[in-house]
Enzyme design. Structure first.
Site, short mmCIF file in Angstrom:
data_model
loop_
_atom_site.label_atom_id
_atom_site.label_comp_id
_atom_site.label_asym_id
_atom_site.label_seq_id
_atom_site.Cartn_x
_atom_site.Cartn_y
_atom_site.Cartn_z
N ASP A 50 1.11 -6.45 16.26
CA ASP A 50 2.46 -5.97 16.00
C ASP A 50 2.83 -6.47 14.60
OD1 ASP A 50 5.17 -5.51 15.76
OD2 ASP A 50 5.68 -6.25 17.75
N ASN A 104 1.25 1.26 6.50
CA ASN A 104 1.52 2.56 7.08
C ASN A 104 2.45 2.54 8.29
OD1 ASN A 104 0.88 5.46 7.80
ND2 ASN A 104 -0.10 4.44 9.53
N SER A 111 5.88 5.75 2.49
CA SER A 111 7.32 5.92 2.61
C SER A 111 7.59 7.25 3.36
CB SER A 111 7.97 5.91 1.22
OG SER A 111 9.37 6.06 1.32
N SER A 112 8.53 8.03 2.89
CA SER A 112 8.87 9.29 3.54
C SER A 112 9.83 10.07 2.65
CB SER A 112 9.57 9.02 4.89
OG SER A 112 10.15 10.21 5.42
N TYR A 171 15.86 4.25 9.22
CA TYR A 171 14.58 4.81 8.80
C TYR A 171 14.62 5.23 7.32
CZ TYR A 171 10.41 7.75 8.64
OH TYR A 171 9.20 8.31 8.29
N LYS A 222 12.81 3.28 4.11
CA LYS A 222 11.79 4.05 3.38
C LYS A 222 12.14 4.14 1.89
CE LYS A 222 8.82 5.09 6.61
NZ LYS A 222 7.47 4.45 6.60
#
Length: 253
Positions: free
Chosen positions: A64, A91, A138-139, A152, A156
């Site tokens: 974890d 990731n 990232s995103s 989130y 990111k």
């Protein structure tokens, strides 16, 4: 193109499914030795067995990444198993989209600190490498407001800032750092597969936003990440590579 990854040693978090698994497989296909972790022991063991059956050098642990000691121990064990570390790929995400305090804590500990602690633990090995590279995932949610606004998207975005700071700070040590911002990525058992079955209206609306008419595959994201990680990208550092099929409309300068 020869990415010059033969014999390189890579560590990937979240390497048993989706984008992480595709990155692991792409690294192995280019001749790299790979260590990876995920929370599922069975998933890790199955992935390691599959890679070794292909003749790859692979090491895995159930970890974890929000557990600082466990993550540091994994990195140390990975370095011993591989004989060093040239590449790290952060990731893992908690996928925390709620507005409650627990979601913010989960996003911070997993997305943000899981990335920072991975880099910190690997740094002594990266400093000894002749081709050191840090990749953070990232995103597109980090660069525009969408349904994942909140923990989130916020973390990111912070990961991109953190990574570009690393690029500047570590350039003199010949350690590169880049981030990859995937758009919506579909794979069996993934979040968009779950949304497709659990919230079909959201899935339909999200799919309609992409002018390509589809979502990315994990392999398409992995291709960009592995290139940036490789010595073939030796003068690329401080970059955030958006891989989204023209989903986002913000202009990058």
């Amino acid at each position: 193109m020869d990415l010059k990854l033969q014999g390189k040693k890579a560590v990937v978090t979240g390497g048993t499914k989706g984008i992480g698994l595709a990155i692991v497989q792409a690294l192995v296909a280019e001749g790299a030795a790979v260590a990876f972790c995920a929370r599922s022991k069975d998933g890790v063991e199955a992935a390691v067995a599959g890679l070794k059956a292909q003749g790859a050098t692979a090491y895995g642990e159930a970890v974890d990444v929000s557990d600082k000691a466990a993550l540091a121990g994994f990195v140390e064990n990975a370095a011993k198993a591989l004989g060093g570390i040239d590449i790290v790929v952060a990731n893992v995400s908690a996928l925390a989209v709620g507005g409650d305090e627990e979601s913010w804590k989960a996003g911070f500990q997993t997305d943000m600190m899981g990335t920072v602690r991975l880099v910190d633990a690997a740094m002594p090995y990266l400093e000894k490498s002749g081709a050191a590279s840090i990749i953070t995932i990232s995103s597109v949610s980090g660069r525009e407001i969408d349904f994942a606004a909140g923990p989130y998207g916020a973390f990111k975005a912070a990961i991109i800032h953190y990574t570009q700071g690393l690029a500047y700070q570590l350039a003199g040590k010949n350690i590169r750092a880049n981030s990859v911002s995937p758009g919506n990525t579909y794979f069996e058992g993934g979040v968009w597969n779950q949304i497709e079955t659990g919230n079909p209206d959201l899935y339909k609306d999200s799919l309609a936003l992409n002018p390509t008419g589809r979502m990315a595959t994990p392999q398409e994201i992995a291709n960009g990440a592995v290139f940036l990680a490789s010595p073939a990208a030796s003068f690329i550092t401080g970059t955030n590579l958006v891989i989204d099929g023209a989903l986002t409309r913000g202009v990058q300068f």
